[in-house]
Design an enzyme around this catalytic site. Structure first.
Site, PDB file in Angstrom:
ATOM      1  CB  VAL A 114      36.986  52.021  35.994  1.00  0.00           C
ATOM      2  CG1 VAL A 114      35.881  53.033  36.051  1.00  0.00           C
ATOM      3  CG2 VAL A 114      38.205  52.568  35.280  1.00  0.00           C
ATOM      4  CB  SER A 115      38.140  47.095  38.196  1.00  0.00           C
ATOM      5  OG  SER A 115      37.838  45.779  37.836  1.00  0.00           O
ATOM      6  CB  THR A 116      39.417  45.787  32.729  1.00  0.00           C
ATOM      7  OG1 THR A 116      40.437  45.166  33.502  1.00  0.00           O
ATOM      8  CG2 THR A 116      39.949  47.039  32.110  1.00  0.00           C
ATOM      9  CE  LYS A 117      39.730  41.640  38.914  1.00  0.00           C
ATOM     10  NZ  LYS A 117      40.150  40.869  40.102  1.00  0.00           N
ATOM     11  CG  HIS A 118      34.160  44.126  38.975  1.00  0.00           C
ATOM     12  ND1 HIS A 118      33.495  42.945  39.182  1.00  0.00           N
ATOM     13  CD2 HIS A 118      35.295  44.054  39.703  1.00  0.00           C
ATOM     14  CE1 HIS A 118      34.203  42.187  40.009  1.00  0.00           C
ATOM     15  NE2 HIS A 118      35.302  42.836  40.340  1.00  0.00           N
TER      16      HIS A 118
END
Ligand SMILES: [Zn+2]
Length: 485
Positions: A17-21
């Site tokens: 997971v990415s905090t950007k998406h």
């Protein structure tokens, strides 16, 4: 696809997971999806790895640990939700996957992108997505009916010839506006009562029609009575005080009960409930029991391709008589088959439904539509500003006296195009944006659908069947082919 997957038994699962998406699946959600896939294809997940990316720093510690073990030959493949979970952005990711596959001989499998509809799981997923789309439409219809009901709550007469026994009077609504309502017409109302009494007493419809015409009575339209006009009177719920308003078109003979808005007490009653019931009871006794054909309009003949029609009697069936030998099948046999198909192939095909995943997929499509819309808006806005510049130049030219006829025409064209664009932009920017579906809503919709199928009325069950099944084909060999929507 099976060939692609053959020989893959031991796998790792990787999630990221990415905090950007933020819009994507959680790590658990990604793992659940991999697990379901592995189970279905008899693979064993021997290790799970996940990374959380924050900000601009690409910390993929687990990824590197996993790769070491892949290169050590521990597994035949890696499962991930989508390829972009696995890879770094863009083309370099594709290169990375190819490199790993080539150097180690393993397969990287993006399970979401592999979902295909040749598998029961894929089909079930597709069925569910379909179903939610159908439910959405249905809710819109519900809202429309509610609005109509609000309108009809005050039982204003919507115009047209009032039924026999009634007259139209003017009333004032709350805002002092003049409205029309139905009131009892004391001159003709006794005739309506008489008609109901005659029928309740056992007179035939033909006898009543003859009697009415012999006495010189006229219908509300001033014509002679017919069997049809008598039938309409004896079935008109307004006479028992229920205001009914049909929201569909009058020519739609397949109108369902749902299409009629009913307001009890909305009109003054001419017939009391007891007399009404007596008349309806006689109608029912007369009509006898009618079979309901669940597959009407769905079941096709596998020999000629035409629809098979329901046929009553002691042993009702569906039949195609366009050729010899005819094709027939017992009603209960084929209906039970289709109901079982829906139960096992769709409703119970996936016992542990991943609603999070499903919401994600549905919303991804909505995002795509939003994106397309934004692109259109950008494109049109750009064109508009260019036209603006062109127009100003033209006006300058015309003012400067270079005003040839052609320029004026050109200016007119630009003006028209500008109007077109403004209209399109207002449509694109207006309401109608995508509503994103919530996991909870999906769960509730799914439960509602199942409840309707298992516990609902025969109408509700039929509705579910028609939402899920496109057609059923009975082949001469007896093979029943069910085609999902
Ligand atoms: Zn046929």
């Amino acid at each position: 696809m099976n060939e692609f997957l053959s020989g893959i038994r031991r796998v790792f699962a990787y999630a990221r997971v990415s905090t950007k998406h933020q819009s994507g699946l959680s790590i658990d959600g990604q793992f659940r999806m991999c697990e379901r896939f592995a189970e279905f294809y008899n693979m064993t997940i021997v290790g799970k790895f996940s990374d959380k990316e924050t900000g601009k720093v690409n910390t993929r510690e687990q990824f590197d640990v996993m790769l070491e073990r892949v290169y050590a030959g521990e597994v035949d493949g890696i499962l991930c939700e989508k390829y972009d979970r696995f890879s770094r952005a863009g083309a370099s990711g594709e290169v990375l996957i190819q490199k790993i596959e080539k150097e180690t001989g393993i397969r990287v499998i993006a399970v979401a992108e592999l979902m295909d509809t040749t598998t029961p799981v894929g089909r079930a997923m597709r069925g569910m997505r379909m179903l939610f789309a159908a439910l959405e439409r249905e809710e819109t219809v519900d809202r429309t009916i509610r609005r109509m009901k609000d309108m009809a709550r005050y039982a204003y007469w919507m115009g047209g010839q009032p039924p026999l026994g009634y007259k139209v009077i003017d009333v004032q609504d709350k805002e002092g506006k003049l409205r029309k309502k139905l009131a009892i017409d004391e001159e003709t109302a006794p005739l309506v009562r008489k008609i109901f009494e005659l029928y309740a007493d056992g007179k035939s419809q033909a006898q009543i029609v003859d009697w009415l015409n012999a006495q010189g009575y006229k219908t509300s339209r001033g014509g002679a009575f017919t069997k049809q006009s008598l039938h309409d009177i004896l079935h008109n719920e307004k006479y028992r005080g229920i205001y009914t308003y049909f929201k569909g078109t009058k020519h739609n003979h397949h109108a369902k009960r749902d299409d009629v808005v009913r307001v009890p007490g909305g009109v003054p009653a001419i017939i009391d409930e007891e007399l009404w019931d007596q008349v309806q009871k006689r109608f029912r006794a007369h009509a006898g029991y009618k079979h309901r054909y669940l597959l009407a309009g769905l079941l096709k003949c596998g020999r000629c391709g035409g629809y098979m029609h329901g046929h009553g009697g002691k042993e009702p069936d569906y039949r195609c008589i366009k050729h010899k030998p005819r094709l027939t099948i017992r009603k209960s046999k084929i209906e039970d088959f289709v109901l079982a198909y829906i139960k096992y192939e769709i409703l119970e095909a996936v016992t542990d439904i991943d609603f999070e995943l499903m919401a994600h997929e549905i919303n991804a499509q909505a995002t795509q539509r939003d994106h397309t819309r934004k692109q259109m808006i950008d494109k049109l806005t750009l064109e508009l500003s260019r036209l603006q510049t062109d127009e100003e130049r033209l006006i300058q030219a015309i003012k400067a006296g270079i005003g040839l006829e052609g320029l004026k025409e050109e200016a007119q064209k630009i003006k028209q195009r500008k109007e077109e664009i403004k209209l399109k932009l207002s449509q694109l920017r207006g309401p109608g944006g995508n509503d994103y579906i919530k996991v909870q809503e999906l769960k509730e919709n799914w439960e509602l659908m199942k409840k309707r199928f298992y516990e609902g009325t025969s109408e509700q069950k039929e509705m579910v069947v028609r939402q899920l099944i496109d057609e059923v084909i009975l082949h001469p060999s007896g093979y029943i082919q069910v085609i999902q929507k």
